[in-house]
Design a protein around this motif. Structure first.
Motif: not given
Ligand SMILES: Cc1cc2nc3c(=O)[nH]c(=O)nc-3n(C[C@H](O)[C@H](O)[C@H](O)COP(=O)(O)OP(=O)(O)OC[C@H]3O[C@@H](n4cnc5c(N)ncnc54)[C@H](O)[C@@H]3O)c2cc1C
Length: 444
Positions: A246-250, A281-285, A341-348, A363-370
């Motif tokens: 999840k991306v921070a709201n602001n 309208n929330s943002r996620q990656i 495993l790593s938020k940093k790797k995903m973000g990069l 911020l936090d992890r969102g829901i995962a899907g398979i």
């Protein structure tokens, strides 16, 4: 009515649908519109849409990126289903967020793919006003926060909640001929194909169920069920988990579209993570696609100790062995695991096309899907497959854009079954009931 002794009850239905995801529920919807069919929907969880159908990106994909020859049925179903979903969302007052999707060519060699996309969009029935192709300078001047060599904007891609959609369709199926059997698993190995009988269990109580026709929409278990009925024996299944953050709201509110990139390895189920504007309208990656050893490993790598062994050595072994000896597959799988495993790797991975993105925005992890991908000796199957036998129909490899295409895809299956006599005597569709859609919308 139930009959039977002790802990085993006996029931009989014309049609059994196994699996209450968006596919099984839309199939049940269409079947329930046909008068005179006694239908049961059997679902292992306590409610419908507990798995992939709620755990996804939530985008109604327009078919600009679907090759009309290689993904013929999905391209058709996505195009047909768009209007069906829209009218459904409007009449049931459900979230409908027409965010649009911008798909970027990150590498110069991907520019040819953009030309294909604009051609396929038209071939698949999209209006020319629904999309625009940008060259690099037009893209940068309109979207200064992006990096890439060009892009296509599909304006009508829409963010929704497929879990809410599935539950609303399910609620609309109310008639005396339809029975929902929750918390109950069909035991693949118990299916007696010749006698059209199976066993299902909820842990305490067993059911012996007789059927005229079984429709297998069991997602993660669909291949096991097909194997048990003697079908698709050359195929195996692998599971890939997609994680979201999840991306921070602001943060990044100025980005109003979903941002996808053209996948570098379309032959594998590894997508580059997207920037997503959700229905609220929330943002996620996300999602990445990390291989896991059991179908519901929403955390970790497997649910039970023996799952890795079972996944790798269950027959057929050859398709899996070929992949696990493929150097490219292994190295991609490894890097997918790093970004799991790593938020940093995903973000990069997102920073590569949105340079102003920074890891502290997550911020936090969102829901995962398979995703449950079917492989054969040639590798991953590109499209879904429908297998018809005399008393069963199986839908395998029903992956993205499966949620998008579900209304028309399942109408197609039921319509075909009616036409070919698989559902018994021909039925008069003039008497069709149903509160949401009618077959004439799909087949005018
Ligand atoms: C990470 C991710 C992102 C995605 N994003 C999108 C997207 O943006 N847009 C899009 O269109 N599609 C998307 N998809 C694809 C889409 O979610 C799937 O195609 C769709 O949800 C599949 O629906 P289903 O009904 O086949 O499967 P499921 O929802 O998995 O349903 C199968 C059901 O069968 C039940 N079941 C299994 N075995 C048994 C048994 N033996 N007995 C009884 N019940 C059983 C399970 O409990 C489950 O409820 C995404 C998928 C993933 C994984």
């Amino acid at each position: 009515m139930d009959s039977g002794n002790g802990n085993t009850v006996e029931r009989n239905y014309d049609i059994i649908v196994v699996g209450g995801g968006i596919l099984g529920v839309t199939l049940s919807y269409w079947l329930s519109t046909v008068p005179g069919l006694k239908i049961a929907l059997i679902e292992a969880s306590d409610d419908v849409a507990r798995h992939s159908s709620s755990r996804n990106t939530g985008v109604i994909h327009r078919p600009f990126y679907m090759n009309p020859e290689k993904k013929k049925l999905f391209a058709w179903a996505s195009q047909k289903s768009y209007g069906m979903w829209k009218s459904f969302a409007m009449s049931f007052n459900l979230p409908w967020n027409p965010t649009g999707t911008l798909e970027i060519a990150r590498r110069e060699e991907d520019l040819g793919r953009l030309d294909n996309f604009s051609r396929w969009a038209v071939q698949n029935g999209m209006e020319s006003s629904e999309f625009t192709v940008f060259n690099r300078s037009d893209m940068i001047s309109k979207y200064p926060f992006l990096r890439g060599h060009g892009a296509i904007l599909s304006r009508t891609d829409t963010s929704v909640d497929f879990g809410i959609f599935t539950r609303s369709i399910f609620k609309s199926i109310k008639n005396d001929d339809f029975t929902f059997i929750p918390d109950t698993s069909v035991e693949a190995e118990s299916i007696d194909t010749n006698r059209s009988i199976l066993m299902a269990s909820n842990g305490k109580r067993k059911m012996r169920i007789g059927f005229h026709h079984l429709i297998n929409a069991a997602g993660s278990d669909s291949l096991n069920i097909a194997h048990a009925m003697g079908l698709a024996l050359d195929k195996a299944m692998l599971h890939f988990r997609g994680d979201y953050w999840k991306v921070a709201n602001n943060k990044l509110r100025e980005i109003e579209n979903n941002i996808y990139t053209i996948p570098e390895h379309p032959e594998f189920p590894f997508l580059d993570p997207h920037f997503i504007v959700r229905h609220d309208n929330s943002r996620q990656i996300g999602p990445n696609a990390a291989p896991v050893f059991s179908p519901y490993a929403y955390e970790g790598i497997s649910e039970r100790l023996l799952d890795p062994f079972r996944t790798l050595f269950e027959k057929p072994v050859i398709p899996k062995l070929k992949l696990f000896l493929n150097h490219e597959f292994l190295s991609l799988a490894g890097s997918e695991w790093k970004s799991s495993l790593s938020k940093k790797k995903m973000g990069l991975r997102v920073k590569a096309f949105i340079p102003k993105f920074s890891i502290d925005m997550l911020l936090d992890r969102g829901i995962a899907g398979i995703r449950h991908s079917v492989v054969d000796a040639k590798g991953f199957l590109e499209d879904s497959i429908i297998l018809n036998a005399s008393n069963s129909t199986h839908i395998l490899n029903y992956n993205s854009p499966g949620a998008t295409g579900a209304p028309a895809y399942s109408a197609h299956i039921v319509h075909d079954m009616l036409d070919s006599g698989l559902l018994g005597e021909r039925r008069d569709l003039d008497e069709q009931r149903g509160k949401i859609w009618k077959f004439e919308e799909v087949y005018p």
